[in-house]
Design a protein around this motif. Structure first.
Motif, mmCIF file in Angstrom:
data_model
loop_
_atom_site.group_PDB
_atom_site.id
_atom_site.type_symbol
_atom_site.label_atom_id
_atom_site.label_comp_id
_atom_site.label_asym_id
_atom_site.label_seq_id
_atom_site.Cartn_x
_atom_site.Cartn_y
_atom_site.Cartn_z
ATOM 1 N N GLU A 163 0.827 -1.011 -0.518
ATOM 2 C CA GLU A 163 -0.328 0.231 0.147
ATOM 3 C C GLU A 163 0.823 1.479 -0.018
ATOM 4 O OE1 GLU A 163 -1.837 3.515 1.172
ATOM 5 O OE2 GLU A 163 -0.156 2.057 2.560
ATOM 6 N N ARG A 164 1.964 0.814 0.718
ATOM 7 C CA ARG A 164 3.144 2.473 0.603
ATOM 8 C C ARG A 164 3.754 2.291 -0.369
ATOM 9 N NH1 ARG A 164 2.290 6.212 3.931
ATOM 10 N NH2 ARG A 164 0.481 5.540 3.263
ATOM 11 N N GLU A 165 3.868 1.421 -0.852
ATOM 12 C CA GLU A 165 4.364 1.341 -2.162
ATOM 13 C C GLU A 165 3.372 2.078 -3.637
ATOM 14 O OE1 GLU A 165 7.653 0.770 -4.410
ATOM 15 O OE2 GLU A 165 7.997 -0.058 -2.785
ATOM 16 N N LEU A 166 2.558 1.649 -3.663
ATOM 17 C CA LEU A 166 1.574 2.861 -4.387
ATOM 18 C C LEU A 166 1.257 3.665 -4.170
ATOM 19 C CD1 LEU A 166 -1.140 -0.847 -4.557
ATOM 20 C CD2 LEU A 166 0.605 -0.328 -6.220
ATOM 21 N N SER A 167 1.243 4.596 -3.563
ATOM 22 C CA SER A 167 1.001 5.894 -2.571
ATOM 23 C C SER A 167 2.082 6.175 -2.574
ATOM 24 C CB SER A 167 0.431 5.521 -0.720
ATOM 25 O OG SER A 167 -0.548 5.106 -1.245
ATOM 26 N N ASP A 168 3.404 5.346 -3.054
ATOM 27 C CA ASP A 168 4.486 6.481 -3.679
ATOM 28 C C ASP A 168 5.384 6.895 -2.790
ATOM 29 O OD1 ASP A 168 6.564 7.536 -4.798
ATOM 30 O OD2 ASP A 168 5.779 9.019 -5.895
ATOM 31 N N LYS A 169 5.381 6.024 -1.367
ATOM 32 C CA LYS A 169 6.121 6.548 0.001
ATOM 33 C C LYS A 169 7.392 6.581 0.338
ATOM 34 C CE LYS A 169 2.203 8.526 1.427
ATOM 35 N NZ LYS A 169 1.763 10.130 0.903
ATOM 36 N N ALA A 170 8.035 6.809 0.846
ATOM 37 C CA ALA A 170 9.322 6.597 0.865
ATOM 38 C C ALA A 170 9.256 5.205 1.177
ATOM 39 C CB ALA A 170 10.352 7.576 1.835
ATOM 40 N N ALA A 171 9.130 4.732 2.128
ATOM 41 C CA ALA A 171 9.084 3.608 3.141
ATOM 42 C C ALA A 171 8.223 2.546 2.259
ATOM 43 C CB ALA A 171 9.064 3.699 5.102
ATOM 44 N N GLY A 172 8.847 2.477 1.418
ATOM 45 C CA GLY A 172 7.690 1.120 0.367
ATOM 46 C C GLY A 172 7.636 -0.117 0.816
ATOM 47 N N LEU A 173 7.277 -1.322 -0.368
ATOM 48 C CA LEU A 173 7.160 -2.776 -0.263
ATOM 49 C C LEU A 173 8.589 -3.592 0.758
ATOM 50 C CD1 LEU A 173 5.764 -5.511 -0.233
ATOM 51 C CD2 LEU A 173 6.552 -5.972 -2.533
ATOM 52 N N ARG A 174 9.904 -3.180 -0.044
ATOM 53 C CA ARG A 174 11.017 -3.710 0.542
ATOM 54 C C ARG A 174 11.357 -3.400 2.055
ATOM 55 N NH1 ARG A 174 15.839 -3.355 -3.278
ATOM 56 N NH2 ARG A 174 14.539 -1.380 -4.019
ATOM 57 N N THR A 175 11.049 -1.916 2.057
ATOM 58 C CA THR A 175 11.204 -1.480 3.586
ATOM 59 C C THR A 175 10.711 -1.887 4.945
ATOM 60 O OG1 THR A 175 12.019 0.664 2.696
ATOM 61 C CG2 THR A 175 11.374 0.392 4.887
ATOM 62 N N ALA A 211 -2.347 -9.507 13.001
ATOM 63 C CA ALA A 211 -2.854 -9.207 11.755
ATOM 64 C C ALA A 211 -4.340 -8.401 11.599
ATOM 65 C CB ALA A 211 -3.865 -10.896 11.609
ATOM 66 N N ILE A 212 -4.973 -8.639 12.695
ATOM 67 C CA ILE A 212 -5.430 -7.530 12.968
ATOM 68 C C ILE A 212 -5.374 -6.022 12.999
ATOM 69 C CG2 ILE A 212 -7.778 -6.366 14.898
ATOM 70 C CD1 ILE A 212 -8.150 -9.428 15.910
ATOM 71 N N THR A 213 -4.389 -5.847 13.770
ATOM 72 C CA THR A 213 -3.110 -4.460 13.344
ATOM 73 C C THR A 213 -3.268 -4.504 12.064
ATOM 74 O OG1 THR A 213 -2.854 -4.743 15.961
ATOM 75 C CG2 THR A 213 -1.239 -3.274 14.509
ATOM 76 N N ALA A 214 -2.694 -4.951 10.949
ATOM 77 C CA ALA A 214 -2.505 -4.959 10.220
ATOM 78 C C ALA A 214 -3.757 -4.351 9.466
ATOM 79 C CB ALA A 214 -1.909 -6.822 9.281
ATOM 80 N N VAL A 215 -5.198 -4.837 9.354
ATOM 81 C CA VAL A 215 -5.806 -4.710 8.950
ATOM 82 C C VAL A 215 -6.538 -3.248 9.167
ATOM 83 C CG1 VAL A 215 -7.899 -5.359 8.324
ATOM 84 C CG2 VAL A 215 -6.679 -6.935 8.803
ATOM 85 N N LEU A 216 -6.123 -2.878 10.878
ATOM 86 C CA LEU A 216 -6.440 -1.534 10.802
ATOM 87 C C LEU A 216 -5.864 -0.111 9.770
ATOM 88 C CD1 LEU A 216 -7.338 -2.158 14.708
ATOM 89 C CD2 LEU A 216 -8.758 -1.905 12.204
ATOM 90 N N THR A 217 -4.351 -1.162 10.018
ATOM 91 C CA THR A 217 -3.335 0.469 9.584
ATOM 92 C C THR A 217 -3.628 0.175 7.953
ATOM 93 O OG1 THR A 217 -1.510 -0.208 10.696
ATOM 94 C CG2 THR A 217 -1.155 -0.043 9.350
ATOM 95 N N LEU A 218 -4.707 -0.831 7.466
ATOM 96 C CA LEU A 218 -4.274 -0.426 5.877
ATOM 97 C C LEU A 218 -5.811 -0.144 6.064
ATOM 98 C CD1 LEU A 218 -3.972 -4.313 4.565
ATOM 99 C CD2 LEU A 218 -2.150 -2.430 3.652
ATOM 100 N N ILE A 219 -6.499 0.086 6.810
ATOM 101 C CA ILE A 219 -7.649 0.858 6.704
ATOM 102 C C ILE A 219 -7.691 2.630 6.662
ATOM 103 C CG2 ILE A 219 -10.015 1.769 7.780
ATOM 104 C CD1 ILE A 219 -9.949 -1.348 8.537
#
Length: 214
Positions: A24-36, A117-125
């Motif tokens: 999601e961060r990568e698609l939003s073109d943010k500094a800390a992306g997929l690998r980070t 997993a719940i925290t990850a979902v909330l973060t994505l929301i």
């Protein structure tokens, strides 16, 4: 399930959760992306696993000691993402995301898979939905600096103050200097975008204003 298999499962889950947020961060073109985000989540998970297993072999050892250092260390990493650009601070959301991803890795490392997993979902929301709310709030409350060169006339200065006041734009900070027969003033203001555009229009029409930077 052997201990190695369980630990490998924890690392795999940490990889997947970190990848979900990182994508999601990568698609939003943010500094800390997929690998980070993957590496932060997996690394935090590994430290937690080591903390748990090393402490298990030492009577009276504090299982949280190594994990506590993750919190301190990730704070320095997040601080590196925060930058100041003039009057604006950027990277706060990236830093907060790094911190949360690390927490998810710690949770998974200690075996709390569902909680991670719940925290990850909330973060994505938060990352995908709340930016629209931010945009709405920005429409209602924007901050800009008006740099004005005006005639050395106190009456004209009062007219400028009135323009801001009538437009319901709040002045947060003001600087004023006299130089070469002119007033050089800075007005750091907060208010709705449309109201600020109206302020710009009125200032440009004002006979006392010689120059305006917005």
């Amino acid at each position: 399930m052997t201990l190695l298999a369980q630990d490998s499962l924890s690392l795999l889950i940490a990889l997947c959760l970190g990848a979900a947020i990182g994508l999601e961060r990568e698609l939003s073109d943010k500094a800390a992306g997929l690998r980070t985000n993957i590496l932060i989540c997996v690394g935090s998970c590994l430290f937690s696993i080591l903390s748990r297993e090393v402490a298990a072999g030492v009577p009276g050892a504090d299982i949280t000691r190594l994990a506590a250092q993750i919190i301190s260390g990730i704070g320095f990493l997040g601080a590196g993402a925060i930058m100041r650009e003039g009057e604006h601070v950027t990277g706060l959301t990236t830093a907060a995301t790094i911190w949360v991803v690390s927490a998810i890795g710690v949770a998974v490392g200690f075996g709390h898979y569902a909680l991670g997993a719940i925290t990850a979902v909330l973060t994505l929301i938060v990352q995908s939905i709340f930016p629209h709310l931010d945009t709405l709030i920005d429409e209602l409350r924007q901050r800009h600096t008006f740099r004005i060169v005006s005639n050395l006339d106190d009456e004209g200065l009062e007219e400028i103050k009135t323009i801001f006041r009538v437009a319901d734009v709040k002045i947060l900070r003001r600087k004023l200097m006299k130089k070469g027969g002119f007033y050089y003033s800075e007005w750091y203001a907060s208010g709705p975008r449309l109201e600020q555009k109206e302020v710009v229009r009125k200032l440009l029409d004002n006979k006392h204003v010689r120059e305006l930077t917005y």
